[in-house]
Design a protein around this motif. Structure first.
Motif, PDB file in Angstrom:
ATOM      1  N   THR A 266       2.486   5.972  -9.080  1.00 58.82           N
ATOM      2  CA  THR A 266       3.447   7.028  -9.416  1.00 58.82           C
ATOM      3  C   THR A 266       4.403   6.551 -10.502  1.00 58.82           C
ATOM      4  O   THR A 266       4.706   7.276 -11.449  1.00 58.82           O
ATOM      5  CB  THR A 266       4.233   7.438  -8.156  1.00 58.82           C
TER       6      THR A 266
ATOM      7  N   ASN B 119      12.336   2.155  -3.466  1.00 61.95           N
ATOM      8  CA  ASN B 119      11.870   3.505  -3.708  1.00 61.95           C
ATOM      9  C   ASN B 119      12.580   4.482  -2.775  1.00 61.95           C
ATOM     10  O   ASN B 119      12.886   4.155  -1.639  1.00 61.95           O
ATOM     11  CB  ASN B 119      10.370   3.556  -3.431  1.00 61.95           C
TER      12      ASN B 119
ATOM     13  N   PHE C  54       0.820  -1.198   0.000  1.00 62.75           N
ATOM     14  CA  PHE C  54       0.000   0.000   0.000  1.00 62.75           C
ATOM     15  C   PHE C  54       0.866   1.265   0.000  1.00 62.75           C
ATOM     16  O   PHE C  54       1.774   1.394   0.806  1.00 62.75           O
ATOM     17  CB  PHE C  54      -0.900  -0.029   1.238  1.00 62.75           C
ATOM     18  N   GLY C  55       0.592   2.157  -0.947  1.00 52.07           N
ATOM     19  CA  GLY C  55       1.246   3.462  -0.950  1.00 52.07           C
ATOM     20  C   GLY C  55       2.731   3.453  -1.265  1.00 52.07           C
ATOM     21  O   GLY C  55       3.445   4.414  -0.986  1.00 52.07           O
ATOM     22  N   VAL C  56       3.205   2.389  -1.895  1.00 52.56           N
ATOM     23  CA  VAL C  56       4.647   2.280  -2.103  1.00 52.56           C
ATOM     24  C   VAL C  56       5.108   3.047  -3.366  1.00 52.56           C
ATOM     25  O   VAL C  56       6.306   3.251  -3.568  1.00 52.56           O
ATOM     26  CB  VAL C  56       5.064   0.795  -2.151  1.00 52.56           C
ATOM     27  N   GLY C  57       4.164   3.459  -4.199  1.00 53.79           N
ATOM     28  CA  GLY C  57       4.550   4.241  -5.378  1.00 53.79           C
ATOM     29  C   GLY C  57       4.255   3.571  -6.713  1.00 53.79           C
ATOM     30  O   GLY C  57       4.785   3.985  -7.748  1.00 53.79           O
ATOM     31  N   LYS C  58       3.392   2.582  -6.727  1.00 54.24           N
ATOM     32  CA  LYS C  58       3.073   1.848  -7.957  1.00 54.24           C
ATOM     33  C   LYS C  58       2.455   2.774  -9.008  1.00 54.24           C
ATOM     34  O   LYS C  58       2.902   2.831 -10.149  1.00 54.24           O
ATOM     35  CB  LYS C  58       2.097   0.689  -7.645  1.00 54.24           C
TER      36      LYS C  58
ATOM     37  N   ALA D  54      10.378   6.752  -7.967  1.00 50.04           N
ATOM     38  CA  ALA D  54       9.243   6.519  -8.872  1.00 50.04           C
ATOM     39  C   ALA D  54       8.676   7.810  -9.428  1.00 50.04           C
ATOM     40  O   ALA D  54       7.966   7.796 -10.431  1.00 50.04           O
ATOM     41  CB  ALA D  54       8.145   5.739  -8.147  1.00 50.04           C
ATOM     42  N   ARG D  55       8.986   8.941  -8.802  1.00 51.61           N
ATOM     43  CA  ARG D  55       8.419  10.210  -9.262  1.00 51.61           C
ATOM     44  C   ARG D  55       9.117  10.718 -10.511  1.00 51.61           C
ATOM     45  O   ARG D  55       8.629  11.612 -11.183  1.00 51.61           O
ATOM     46  CB  ARG D  55       8.514  11.254  -8.148  1.00 51.61           C
TER      47      ARG D  55
HETATM   48  N1  LIG Z   1       9.650  10.480  -1.671  1.00 51.39           N
HETATM   49  C1  LIG Z   1       9.045   9.694  -2.564  1.00 51.39           C
HETATM   50  N2  LIG Z   1       7.710   9.673  -2.609  1.00 51.39           N
HETATM   51  C2  LIG Z   1       7.127   8.864  -3.511  1.00 51.39           C
HETATM   52  C3  LIG Z   1       7.860   8.051  -4.386  1.00 51.39           C
HETATM   53  N3  LIG Z   1       7.000   7.330  -5.132  1.00 51.39           N
HETATM   54  C4  LIG Z   1       5.783   7.705  -4.747  1.00 51.39           C
HETATM   55  N4  LIG Z   1       5.842   8.637  -3.770  1.00 51.39           N
HETATM   56  C5  LIG Z   1       4.699   9.251  -3.092  1.00 51.39           C
HETATM   57  O1  LIG Z   1       4.072   8.277  -2.301  1.00 51.39           O
HETATM   58  C6  LIG Z   1       2.661   8.436  -2.321  1.00 51.39           C
HETATM   59  C7  LIG Z   1       1.964   7.148  -2.739  1.00 51.39           C
HETATM   60  O2  LIG Z   1       2.311   6.871  -4.091  1.00 51.39           O
HETATM   61  P1  LIG Z   1       1.330   6.035  -5.034  1.00 51.39           P
HETATM   62  O3  LIG Z   1       1.982   5.987  -6.371  1.00 51.39           O
HETATM   63  O4  LIG Z   1      -0.062   6.510  -4.942  1.00 51.39           O
HETATM   64  O5  LIG Z   1       1.434   4.609  -4.373  1.00 51.39           O
HETATM   65  P2  LIG Z   1       0.627   3.281  -4.748  1.00 51.39           P
HETATM   66  O6  LIG Z   1       1.559   2.154  -4.536  1.00 51.39           O
HETATM   67  O7  LIG Z   1       0.000   3.410  -6.078  1.00 51.39           O
HETATM   68  O8  LIG Z   1      -0.478   3.299  -3.615  1.00 51.39           O
HETATM   69  P3  LIG Z   1      -1.818   2.424  -3.506  1.00 51.39           P
HETATM   70  O9  LIG Z   1      -2.354   2.240  -4.895  1.00 51.39           O
HETATM   71  O10 LIG Z   1      -2.709   3.262  -2.646  1.00 51.39           O
HETATM   72  O11 LIG Z   1      -1.429   1.159  -2.831  1.00 51.39           O
HETATM   73  C8  LIG Z   1       2.382   9.603  -3.244  1.00 51.39           C
HETATM   74  O12 LIG Z   1       2.181  10.746  -2.476  1.00 51.39           O
HETATM   75  C9  LIG Z   1       3.649   9.718  -4.071  1.00 51.39           C
HETATM   76  O13 LIG Z   1       3.897  11.032  -4.492  1.00 51.39           O
HETATM   77  C10 LIG Z   1       9.293   8.108  -4.312  1.00 51.39           C
HETATM   78  O14 LIG Z   1      10.022   7.436  -5.026  1.00 51.39           O
HETATM   79  N5  LIG Z   1       9.832   8.949  -3.387  1.00 51.39           N
END
Ligand SMILES: Nc1nc2c(ncn2[C@@H]2O[C@H](COP(=O)(O)OP(=O)(O)OP(=O)(O)O)[C@@H](O)[C@H]2O)c(=O)[nH]1
Ligand SMILES: [Mg+2]
Lengths: 119, 208
Positions: free
Chosen positions: B42, B151, B36-40, B180-181
């Motif tokens: 993104t 990440n 969850f929220g790991v950056g997928k 990932a950004r």
């Molecule tokens: N500092 C940092 N923040 C990141 C990075 N990748 C993603 N984020 C931030 O982490 C948050 C969650 O990123 P998502 O891409 O929504 O993650 P997800 O894995 O799709 O999350 P779920 O679908 O909810 O499980 C966002 O606010 C992103 O901007 C990274 O490499 N570095």
């Protein structure tokens, strides 16, 4: 209207869309099988079928159709079976050298690398 | 039955994105899996030529690991949501990138959704390494080649070799850092995966 009904997972709605059938031939379509229309929508056609035919004037993957129609993938596959059976769409399946298990052909992977490096 | 049914005109939804070239005839899949929220999402967004779209798959009935010995089979439904983007590779090939949650129920749908996938990227947030164990275990179980990308959520507390040990990752699985950004960083993750697949595939071709 449709959006609401489907977002709310209204079972009646899904029943109507699919004519009550619960599954398509699972092997008929991959998530990324590309669908191309072979004809224009006809008057009186089920609206989901017509929407698919309009969207697929250029190739569209099954999963993109599902996302845009806001329907589960399995429901979209059922709709696609109808259209395929009546010759209204063509399906471009992933090629054998791509889906080869356990690994795709090296030549395919080389082409993927070239494409990615151009990004 | 709902009377609003199919007579309601469904507009073809706005296609706020580049259509595929009419010559494209082969689509490939790569899956990005992580907690969850790991950056997928993104990562998908960073490299995709369309804004990420999301959809879901539902599976009802048998095959979800329910006990089948009783008289009346229980109807069990599992729904898994995932998002995706795509990259046109050349005039014939398009690559779809799926961001998928690694939770338990997801793996019941793996064969149905992701058979034929080239390979996977496991995204790891080092503050929650344990989230990744399960995904790595399942990918190995499915015989799906993968790499692991850490990440960048701030200064890492551990070196990559320490992380490799924490994940019990064998030496032949690539482990890299990424952000990932950033498009360039996400692109290099994909290239690292495909390089790994290429090495595995050529090794198979030449082995007796
Ligand atoms: N500092 C940092 N923040 C990141 C990075 N990748 C993603 N984020 C931030 O982490 C948050 C969650 O990123 P998502 O891409 O929504 O993650 P997800 O894995 O799709 O999350 P779920 O679908 O909810 O499980 C966002 O606010 C992103 O901007 C990274 O490499 N570095
Ligand atoms: Mg997400």
């Amino acid at each position: 209207m449709i959006r609401e009904a489907i977002d709310g997972e209204n079972p009646d709605r899904l029943y109507t869309v699919t004519g009550g059938r619960s599954r398509a031939d699972e092997n008929a379509f991959d998530l990324v099988t590309l669908i191309v229309s072979e004809s224009d929508p006809a008057p009186g056609m089920q609206s989901e079928h017509a929407a698919i035919l309009r969207m697929c004037r250029t190739p569209v993957a099954v999963v993109e159709l599902a996302a845009e129609l806001k329907l589960p993938v399995s429901v979209v596959k059922i709709l696609l079976c109808d259209l395929l059976d009546t010759g209204r769409i063509a399906a471009r399946h992933p090629s054998a050298s791509v889906v080869r298990t356990p690994l795709p052909h090296p030549e395919i992977l080389k082409q993927v690398l070239v494409g990615l490096k151009k990004l | 039955m709902d009377s609003r049914s199919s007579e309601v005109a469904v507009q073809a939804p706005p296609r706020s994105r580049a259509p595929l070239a009419s010559t494209v005839n082969d689509a490939l899949k790569i899956v990005i899996v992580g907690g969850f929220g790991v950056g997928k999402t993104t990562m998908v967004r960073a490299v995709s030529e369309i804004r990420p779209l999301s959809t879901e798959e539902t599976m009802t009935g048998a095959g979800i690991g329910i006990d089948d010995t009783g008289g009346v089979r229980e109807k069990t439904t599992t729904t898994v949501a995932f998002d995706f983007g795509r990259i046109s590779l050349n005039e014939r090939m398009v690559l779809y990138l799926f961001g998928a949650p690694g939770q338990e129920r997801f793996w019941f749908l793996w064969d149905r959704l992701f058979a034929g996938t080239l390979g996977a990227v496991v995204l790891v947030d080092t503050r929650r390494v344990a989230d990744s164990w399960y995904a790595i275990d399942r990918l190995e179980h499915h015989g799906m080649p993968f790499i692991v990308a850490r990440n960048n959520f701030g200064e890492p507390e551990h070196t990559l070799p320490q992380l490799r040990e924490a994940l019990s990752l064998s030496d032949d699985v690539p482990l890299i850092d990424c952000d990932a950004r950033h498009r360039a960083s996400s692109k290099s993750v994909l290239i690292a995966l495909v390089n790994h697949l290429y090495a595995l595939s050529t090794a198979r071709e030449t082995s007796p």
